[in-house]
Design a protein around this motif. Sequence first.
Motif, PDB file in Angstrom:
ATOM      1  N   PRO A  16       0.796  -1.233   0.000  1.00 27.57           N
ATOM      2  CA  PRO A  16       0.000   0.000   0.000  1.00 27.57           C
ATOM      3  C   PRO A  16       0.826   1.279   0.000  1.00 27.57           C
ATOM      4  N   ARG A  17       2.007   1.241   0.600  1.00 29.29           N
ATOM      5  CA  ARG A  17       2.862   2.435   0.588  1.00 29.29           C
ATOM      6  C   ARG A  17       3.343   2.733  -0.832  1.00 29.29           C
ATOM      7  N   HIS A  18       3.553   1.686  -1.605  1.00 27.56           N
ATOM      8  CA  HIS A  18       3.966   1.875  -2.994  1.00 27.56           C
ATOM      9  C   HIS A  18       2.792   2.375  -3.831  1.00 27.56           C
ATOM     10  N   MET A  19       1.615   1.822  -3.593  1.00 28.94           N
ATOM     11  CA  MET A  19       0.427   2.309  -4.311  1.00 28.94           C
ATOM     12  C   MET A  19       0.199   3.788  -4.013  1.00 28.94           C
ATOM     13  N   LYS A  20       0.320   4.137  -2.747  1.00 24.72           N
ATOM     14  CA  LYS A  20       0.133   5.524  -2.334  1.00 24.72           C
ATOM     15  C   LYS A  20       1.173   6.433  -3.002  1.00 24.72           C
ATOM     16  N   ALA A  21       2.418   5.954  -3.065  1.00 21.12           N
ATOM     17  CA  ALA A  21       3.486   6.757  -3.676  1.00 21.12           C
ATOM     18  C   ALA A  21       3.248   6.951  -5.168  1.00 21.12           C
ATOM     19  N   ILE A  22       2.782   5.907  -5.854  1.00 23.03           N
ATOM     20  CA  ILE A  22       2.478   6.017  -7.286  1.00 23.03           C
ATOM     21  C   ILE A  22       1.361   7.032  -7.497  1.00 23.03           C
ATOM     22  N   LYS A  23       0.337   6.951  -6.643  1.00 16.93           N
ATOM     23  CA  LYS A  23      -0.805   7.868  -6.749  1.00 16.93           C
ATOM     24  C   LYS A  23      -0.385   9.305  -6.461  1.00 16.93           C
ATOM     25  N   GLU A  24       0.372   9.502  -5.392  1.00 15.42           N
ATOM     26  CA  GLU A  24       0.720  10.855  -4.978  1.00 15.42           C
ATOM     27  C   GLU A  24       1.747  11.518  -5.887  1.00 15.42           C
ATOM     28  N   THR A  25       2.464  10.727  -6.673  1.00 14.16           N
ATOM     29  CA  THR A  25       3.366  11.309  -7.672  1.00 14.16           C
ATOM     30  C   THR A  25       2.675  11.459  -9.028  1.00 14.16           C
ATOM     31  N   GLU A  26       1.347  11.247  -9.017  1.00 12.82           N
ATOM     32  CA  GLU A  26       0.486  11.465 -10.185  1.00 12.82           C
ATOM     33  C   GLU A  26       0.834  10.553 -11.359  1.00 12.82           C
ATOM     34  N   ASN A  27       1.059   9.274 -11.009  1.00  9.13           N
ATOM     35  CA  ASN A  27       1.302   8.263 -12.033  1.00  9.13           C
ATOM     36  C   ASN A  27       0.231   7.176 -11.949  1.00  9.13           C
ATOM     37  N   HIS A  28       0.331   6.150 -12.786  1.00 11.45           N
ATOM     38  CA  HIS A  28      -0.734   5.168 -12.914  1.00 11.45           C
ATOM     39  C   HIS A  28      -0.224   3.752 -12.679  1.00 11.45           C
ATOM     40  N   LEU A  29      -0.962   2.987 -11.877  1.00  9.78           N
ATOM     41  CA  LEU A  29      -0.721   1.555 -11.754  1.00  9.78           C
ATOM     42  C   LEU A  29      -1.630   0.855 -12.753  1.00  9.78           C
ATOM     43  N   VAL A  30      -1.029   0.171 -13.728  1.00 11.62           N
ATOM     44  CA  VAL A  30      -1.826  -0.452 -14.789  1.00 11.62           C
ATOM     45  C   VAL A  30      -1.972  -1.959 -14.616  1.00 11.62           C
ATOM     46  N   ALA A  31      -1.082  -2.583 -13.807  1.00 15.04           N
ATOM     47  CA  ALA A  31      -1.162  -4.031 -13.615  1.00 15.04           C
ATOM     48  C   ALA A  31      -0.517  -4.408 -12.293  1.00 15.04           C
ATOM     49  N   ALA A  32      -1.080  -5.435 -11.651  1.00 10.13           N
ATOM     50  CA  ALA A  32      -0.558  -5.898 -10.368  1.00 10.13           C
ATOM     51  C   ALA A  32      -0.634  -7.416 -10.302  1.00 10.13           C
ATOM     52  N   LEU A  33       0.280  -7.999  -9.520  1.00  5.17           N
ATOM     53  CA  LEU A  33       0.371  -9.453  -9.393  1.00  5.17           C
ATOM     54  C   LEU A  33       0.524  -9.845  -7.937  1.00  5.17           C
TER      55      LEU A  33
END
Length: 322
Positions: A16-33
């Motif tokens: 979740p800290r990585h998801m939050k960091a991706i979101k807060e740097t205004e980027n997109h998570l397109v796939a997860a495993l």
Amino acid sequence: MNKRFALIGAAGFIAPRHMKAIKETENHLVAALDPSDSVGIIDSYFPNAAFFTEFERFDRHIDKLKRSGNQVDYVSICSPNYLHDAHMRFALRNGADAICEKPLVLNPWNIDSLLEIEKESDQNIYTILQLRLHPAVIELKEKVNANPNKSWDIDLTYLTSRGNWYYTSWKGDSSMSGGISTNIGIHFFDMLTWIFGGVKKNTVKVNSHDRSSGFLELERANIRWFLSINSDLLPVSAKEAGKTTFRSLTIEDEEFEFSGGFTDLHTLSYSNILNGDGFRIEEAKTAIDIVYDIRNQVPQGCVGEYHPLAKKPQSPHPFKKS
């Protein structure tokens, strides 16, 4: 320009800290495993991300994105420690940079191989060394640098309770996790060597399923350290307060306080990486060497310099007959 991320290990504690960091740097998570599908936390950040429980299907999806001109720019790696090496290689083979949690690898020689692959692929590997970004830690480093001829006496104590589930998970298998010193200690060893210099001597006093302790002599510090996941070792004050974690770093008998300020360190790490200023492979090597040496030494017992908690009676393994 917004960057496209994939994430491996989406059900992990740190994900979740990585998801939050991706979101807060205004980027997109397109796939997860993740083999586990307990990943509802994704909805809080990227509900439209494709999700896979099988690596093969995830691999195929990343390849299809690449062939369609929509390849991912970064792969964030939060998987079990022993898989980090393979997952960084996967990222680089797919033309993406890797952002990997600690420990980068379990064995020092894997560093050299990754450096070769990084050079061949023309991609970069970054690691998360967030304590180096903590304001109090930076201030301490400046204080130490202002006294270059001084040697500091330090006690490190970190107790973080874990239940019996720990021993049946990959974390309880030292061949997969690297053991206690790697699981819960590597970020402290990185911080301390970053501040106080390289290793002169590394001795282990105790090393078992639920604790690890030793004495670390650095260029400018002598450190008695103790790490454990056993809740019985928590101070009475912590237990009475209902706390399951106790952390103490005393420098010259003075408590160094850095409990706060952790909330945004992953986001700051990502910001630095996206700006081309993240921590690279070589910077992780010293701490990896330390924890590798710890798990491959025969413990000396409580002789010479040792942490007071090292003398506490050992607890039996909950799932092994004595």
